[in-house]
Design a protein around this motif. Structure first.
Motif, mmCIF file in Angstrom:
data_model
loop_
_atom_site.group_PDB
_atom_site.id
_atom_site.type_symbol
_atom_site.label_atom_id
_atom_site.label_comp_id
_atom_site.label_asym_id
_atom_site.label_seq_id
_atom_site.Cartn_x
_atom_site.Cartn_y
_atom_site.Cartn_z
ATOM 1 N N VAL A 194 0.714 -1.451 0.223
ATOM 2 C CA VAL A 194 0.003 0.411 -0.161
ATOM 3 C C VAL A 194 0.785 1.360 0.059
ATOM 4 O O VAL A 194 0.447 2.106 -0.645
ATOM 5 C CB VAL A 194 -0.789 0.033 1.010
ATOM 6 C CG1 VAL A 194 -1.600 1.340 1.658
ATOM 7 C CG2 VAL A 194 -1.907 -1.455 0.667
ATOM 8 N N HIS A 245 -7.256 -4.048 10.626
ATOM 9 C CA HIS A 245 -8.193 -4.823 11.646
ATOM 10 C C HIS A 245 -7.462 -5.708 12.330
ATOM 11 O O HIS A 245 -6.814 -6.106 13.290
ATOM 12 C CB HIS A 245 -9.039 -5.382 10.913
ATOM 13 C CG HIS A 245 -10.388 -3.813 10.609
ATOM 14 N ND1 HIS A 245 -10.208 -3.125 10.387
ATOM 15 C CD2 HIS A 245 -11.039 -4.751 9.382
ATOM 16 C CE1 HIS A 245 -11.043 -2.453 10.027
ATOM 17 N NE2 HIS A 245 -11.433 -3.771 9.269
ATOM 18 N N ARG A 249 -6.818 3.552 0.484
ATOM 19 C CA ARG A 249 -7.649 3.180 1.576
ATOM 20 C C ARG A 249 -8.185 1.985 1.915
ATOM 21 O O ARG A 249 -8.301 1.821 2.836
ATOM 22 C CB ARG A 249 -8.042 4.176 1.195
ATOM 23 C CG ARG A 249 -7.273 6.014 1.054
ATOM 24 C CD ARG A 249 -6.716 6.003 1.789
ATOM 25 N NE ARG A 249 -7.142 6.661 3.232
ATOM 26 C CZ ARG A 249 -6.693 7.241 4.042
ATOM 27 N NH1 ARG A 249 -5.935 7.160 4.940
ATOM 28 N NH2 ARG A 249 -7.483 7.596 5.494
ATOM 29 N N ARG A 250 -8.772 1.341 0.589
ATOM 30 C CA ARG A 250 -9.470 0.835 1.322
ATOM 31 C C ARG A 250 -8.698 -0.837 1.934
ATOM 32 O O ARG A 250 -9.253 -1.417 2.554
ATOM 33 C CB ARG A 250 -10.943 0.389 -0.313
ATOM 34 C CG ARG A 250 -12.008 0.506 0.121
ATOM 35 C CD ARG A 250 -12.552 0.467 -1.279
ATOM 36 N NE ARG A 250 -12.924 0.140 -2.430
ATOM 37 C CZ ARG A 250 -12.531 0.514 -3.663
ATOM 38 N NH1 ARG A 250 -12.624 1.752 -3.561
ATOM 39 N NH2 ARG A 250 -12.033 0.585 -4.376
ATOM 40 N N ALA A 251 -8.068 -0.922 0.738
ATOM 41 C CA ALA A 251 -6.439 -2.138 1.362
ATOM 42 C C ALA A 251 -6.079 -1.601 2.623
ATOM 43 O O ALA A 251 -6.028 -2.723 3.208
ATOM 44 C CB ALA A 251 -5.893 -1.685 -0.256
ATOM 45 N N GLU A 252 -5.464 -0.525 2.666
ATOM 46 C CA GLU A 252 -4.980 -0.103 3.790
ATOM 47 C C GLU A 252 -6.176 -0.264 5.615
ATOM 48 O O GLU A 252 -5.678 -1.122 5.899
ATOM 49 C CB GLU A 252 -4.822 1.245 3.967
ATOM 50 C CG GLU A 252 -3.693 1.477 5.362
ATOM 51 C CD GLU A 252 -2.942 2.796 5.546
ATOM 52 O OE1 GLU A 252 -2.409 2.807 5.721
ATOM 53 O OE2 GLU A 252 -3.558 4.357 4.113
ATOM 54 N N ARG A 253 -7.197 0.034 4.650
ATOM 55 C CA ARG A 253 -8.683 -0.172 5.858
ATOM 56 C C ARG A 253 -8.644 -1.240 6.346
ATOM 57 O O ARG A 253 -8.929 -2.175 7.536
ATOM 58 C CB ARG A 253 -9.892 0.306 5.509
ATOM 59 C CG ARG A 253 -9.599 2.092 5.991
ATOM 60 C CD ARG A 253 -11.131 2.080 5.676
ATOM 61 N NE ARG A 253 -11.425 3.373 5.212
ATOM 62 C CZ ARG A 253 -11.933 3.960 4.396
ATOM 63 N NH1 ARG A 253 -12.266 3.118 3.472
ATOM 64 N NH2 ARG A 253 -11.845 4.848 2.906
ATOM 65 N N GLN A 254 -8.533 -2.071 5.185
ATOM 66 C CA GLN A 254 -9.346 -4.305 5.729
ATOM 67 C C GLN A 254 -7.250 -4.848 6.547
ATOM 68 O O GLN A 254 -7.402 -5.534 7.234
ATOM 69 C CB GLN A 254 -8.979 -4.499 4.243
ATOM 70 C CG GLN A 254 -10.442 -4.175 3.589
ATOM 71 C CD GLN A 254 -10.182 -5.126 2.295
ATOM 72 O OE1 GLN A 254 -9.091 -5.902 1.984
ATOM 73 N NE2 GLN A 254 -11.171 -4.683 1.688
ATOM 74 N N ASP A 284 -9.221 7.321 -8.841
ATOM 75 C CA ASP A 284 -9.589 5.839 -7.830
ATOM 76 C C ASP A 284 -9.007 5.272 -7.414
ATOM 77 O O ASP A 284 -8.932 4.353 -6.069
ATOM 78 C CB ASP A 284 -10.415 5.615 -9.508
ATOM 79 C CG ASP A 284 -11.791 6.376 -9.566
ATOM 80 O OD1 ASP A 284 -11.969 6.956 -8.889
ATOM 81 O OD2 ASP A 284 -11.423 6.725 -11.083
ATOM 82 N N ASP A 285 -7.535 5.213 -8.121
ATOM 83 C CA ASP A 285 -6.422 4.896 -7.733
ATOM 84 C C ASP A 285 -6.473 4.394 -5.748
ATOM 85 O O ASP A 285 -5.761 3.570 -4.931
ATOM 86 C CB ASP A 285 -5.037 4.537 -8.292
ATOM 87 C CG ASP A 285 -4.951 4.300 -9.731
ATOM 88 O OD1 ASP A 285 -6.786 3.086 -10.368
ATOM 89 O OD2 ASP A 285 -4.628 4.633 -10.508
ATOM 90 N N ARG A 329 -8.417 5.607 -3.353
ATOM 91 C CA ARG A 329 -9.410 4.781 -3.087
ATOM 92 C C ARG A 329 -9.527 3.424 -2.918
ATOM 93 O O ARG A 329 -9.465 3.135 -1.613
ATOM 94 C CB ARG A 329 -10.890 5.428 -3.426
ATOM 95 C CG ARG A 329 -10.861 6.770 -3.636
ATOM 96 C CD ARG A 329 -12.732 7.804 -4.206
ATOM 97 N NE ARG A 329 -12.569 8.798 -4.277
ATOM 98 C CZ ARG A 329 -13.251 9.246 -5.290
ATOM 99 N NH1 ARG A 329 -13.047 8.749 -6.281
ATOM 100 N NH2 ARG A 329 -13.348 10.633 -5.059
ATOM 101 N N ALA A 330 -8.700 3.194 -3.780
ATOM 102 C CA ALA A 330 -8.657 1.674 -3.567
ATOM 103 C C ALA A 330 -7.893 1.327 -2.858
ATOM 104 O O ALA A 330 -7.600 0.192 -1.989
ATOM 105 C CB ALA A 330 -7.854 1.298 -5.380
#
Length: 69
Positions: A34, A69, A61-66, A55-56, A58-59
């Motif tokens: 990331v 956890h 950021r989604r991967a980083e949030r996953q 767009d890249d 945001r993708a």
């Protein structure tokens, strides 16, 4: 330099710091990936700002949030 460059660069630095704090393993590898994406986005934004970078971003950021956890 553009604002997008600075914005993506700050995210890259934060992602690298987060990766360094993680123990060795798969989450650390994902976080480093990331960080590389953010770094590449900052380099591209420095050359020519483009709306497609969002767009890249945001993708990534989604991967980083996953990972977080």
């Amino acid at each position: 330099m553009s604002d997008a460059y600075d914005y993506f660069r700050e995210h890259a630095i934060a992602a690298v710091r987060k990766a360094r704090a993680l123990p060795p393993g798969r989450p650390k590898q994902k976080q480093r990936t990331v960080a590389r994406v953010y770094h590449l986005l900052s380099r591209e934004a420095a050359l020519a700002p483009n709306i497609r970078h969002l767009d890249d971003f945001r993708a990534a950021r989604r991967a980083e949030r996953q990972i977080g956890h």
